[in-house]
Design an enzyme around this catalytic site. Structure first.
Site, PDB file in Angstrom:
ATOM      1  N   TYR A 169     -12.207   0.307  12.759  1.00 28.93           N
ATOM      2  CA  TYR A 169     -10.878  -0.187  12.266  1.00 28.93           C
ATOM      3  C   TYR A 169      -9.867   0.058  13.754  1.00 28.93           C
ATOM      4  O   TYR A 169      -9.134  -1.232  13.342  1.00 28.93           O
ATOM      5  CB  TYR A 169     -11.471   1.386  12.039  1.00 28.93           C
ATOM      6  CG  TYR A 169      -9.718   2.234  11.683  1.00 28.93           C
ATOM      7  CD1 TYR A 169      -8.838   2.083  10.683  1.00 28.93           C
ATOM      8  CD2 TYR A 169      -9.343   2.633  13.025  1.00 28.93           C
ATOM      9  CE1 TYR A 169      -7.454   2.453  10.326  1.00 28.93           C
ATOM     10  CE2 TYR A 169      -7.553   3.582  12.389  1.00 28.93           C
ATOM     11  CZ  TYR A 169      -7.104   2.964  11.507  1.00 28.93           C
ATOM     12  OH  TYR A 169      -5.650   3.858  11.323  1.00 28.93           O
TER      13      TYR A 169
ATOM     14  N   SER B 170      -2.207   2.083  14.597  1.00 28.22           N
ATOM     15  CA  SER B 170      -2.366   2.926  14.553  1.00 28.22           C
ATOM     16  C   SER B 170      -2.085   2.860  16.312  1.00 28.22           C
ATOM     17  O   SER B 170      -2.234   2.332  17.192  1.00 28.22           O
ATOM     18  CB  SER B 170      -3.539   3.897  14.752  1.00 28.22           C
ATOM     19  OG  SER B 170      -4.246   4.737  14.596  1.00 28.22           O
TER      20      SER B 170
ATOM     21  N   GLY C 144       0.930   8.251   0.084  1.00 28.53           N
ATOM     22  CA  GLY C 144       0.310   8.580   2.136  1.00 28.53           C
ATOM     23  C   GLY C 144       1.679   7.944   2.914  1.00 28.53           C
ATOM     24  O   GLY C 144       3.060   8.646   1.725  1.00 28.53           O
ATOM     25  N   ILE C 145       1.516   6.920   3.752  1.00 25.04           N
ATOM     26  CA  ILE C 145       2.658   7.214   4.623  1.00 25.04           C
ATOM     27  C   ILE C 145       3.265   5.744   3.625  1.00 25.04           C
ATOM     28  O   ILE C 145       4.512   5.733   3.979  1.00 25.04           O
ATOM     29  CB  ILE C 145       1.772   6.338   6.033  1.00 25.04           C
ATOM     30  CG1 ILE C 145       1.297   7.133   6.997  1.00 25.04           C
ATOM     31  CG2 ILE C 145       2.888   5.406   6.741  1.00 25.04           C
ATOM     32  CD1 ILE C 145       0.346   7.397   8.082  1.00 25.04           C
ATOM     33  N   GLY C 146       2.476   5.012   3.359  1.00 23.37           N
ATOM     34  CA  GLY C 146       3.259   3.502   2.805  1.00 23.37           C
ATOM     35  C   GLY C 146       4.677   3.958   1.860  1.00 23.37           C
ATOM     36  O   GLY C 146       5.313   3.917   1.886  1.00 23.37           O
TER      37      GLY C 146
ATOM     38  N   GLY D 190       0.254  -1.089  -0.037  1.00 20.95           N
ATOM     39  CA  GLY D 190      -0.149   0.456   0.380  1.00 20.95           C
ATOM     40  C   GLY D 190       0.949   1.351  -0.211  1.00 20.95           C
ATOM     41  O   GLY D 190       0.790   1.937   1.039  1.00 20.95           O
ATOM     42  N   SER D 191       1.126   1.606  -0.919  1.00 15.93           N
ATOM     43  CA  SER D 191       2.750   2.485  -0.675  1.00 15.93           C
ATOM     44  C   SER D 191       3.051   3.136  -1.937  1.00 15.93           C
ATOM     45  O   SER D 191       3.507   4.262  -2.404  1.00 15.93           O
ATOM     46  CB  SER D 191       4.826   2.271  -0.686  1.00 15.93           C
ATOM     47  OG  SER D 191       4.664   0.473  -1.301  1.00 15.93           O
TER      48      SER D 191
END
Length: 265
Positions: free
Chosen positions: A156, A143, A19-21, A15-16
């Protein structure tokens, strides 16, 4: 100054494509790792690869297009790239403002499949070979919601708690192997996803994303000590440490980069 050197290591960041990825992929590439970037859409993935190469011109970056929210997508990735030294289980989804009583089975299952089982499947495939080689890093991007369950998205929080539990359990399973397994706990982070949520307020008020994100953090996460959202780069820095040789005695840990939201030591 001693720099982190990941030359000769291959890192896979799920998932890169944004965003953060993407921030993590950039940091790992800057440290010299070959990076496998993953996303579901070729156009977005190509853009991400370009961004990584721009930040780290000498890096080797390859892409894999696939949906890791199902076994078939994970199997295809593993077949295309059967080995890695650093696995960052980053792929995930979130859906705020979903009342517990209105969250149906399909939503719970979807969060479990994407946020939890993707990391289980990839870790199962890659960590055993890491142990055989005597070195490896497995990192779950969880998280602060793993411990501070948000009432507006219990599903979540549940998925993030599961990631923390899996990371701890896998670390113990790999005891003495030279492979470390950790979870990283970001708080509110000014990624593309957060910017989309804040965009209406930014357009309405004319304020910056940083200002609106700080206000959101103070309101929604009032225990925050830094009183602002973290940057993608700040989260990526923690992951870079966890992926490095410097973190050889850090395993089974929940590494906090949430600005002090959680009220425990």
């Amino acid at each position: 100054m001693i720099a982190i050197d990941l030359s000769g290591k291959t890192a896979l960041v799920s998932g890169s494509s944004e965003g953060i990825g993407l921030g993590i992929a950039i940091r790992l590439a800057e440290a010299g790792a070959k990076v496998i970037v993953n996303g579901r859409h070729q156009e977005k993935l190509d853009k991400a690869i370009t961004e990584v190469k721009k930040a780290a011109p000498e890096s080797e970056v390859v892409g894999f297009v696939g949906d890791l929210g199902n076994a078939e997508g994970c199997d295809a990735l593993i077949k295309a790239h059967p080995s890695c030294d650093i696995l960052v289980n980053n792929v995930g989804i979130f859906n705020p403002q979903s009342d517990f009583f209105d969250t149906d089975d399909a939503c719970w299952q979807n969060f479990f499949d994407i946020n939890v089982m993707s990391g289980v499947r990839l870790s199962r495939a890659y960590a055993k070979d890491m142990a055989k080689r005597g070195w490896g890093r497995v990192i779950f991007i969880a998280s602060e919601s793993a411990f501070n369950i948000p009432v507006e998205m219990v599903h979540y929080g549940f998925s993030k708690t599961a990631q923390v539990a899996i990371a701890r359990g896998l670390a113990k399973s790999l005891a003495g192997s030279g492979v470390t397994v950790n979870s990283v706990l970001p708080g509110p982070t000014l990624s593309e996803g957060m910017k989309k949520l804040l965009e209406p307020t930014v357009k309405k008020t004319g304020r910056s994303y940083e200002d609106v994100a700080a206000e959101f953090t103070k309101t929604a996460r009032s225990s925050s000590i830094i009183q602002r959202a973290a940057s993608v780069e700040e989260v990526a820095n923690m992951v870079l440490y966890a992926a490095s040789p410097f973190a050889s005695a850090t395993t089974g840990a929940s590494l906090r980069v949430e600005g002090g939201i959680l009220n425990y030591l």
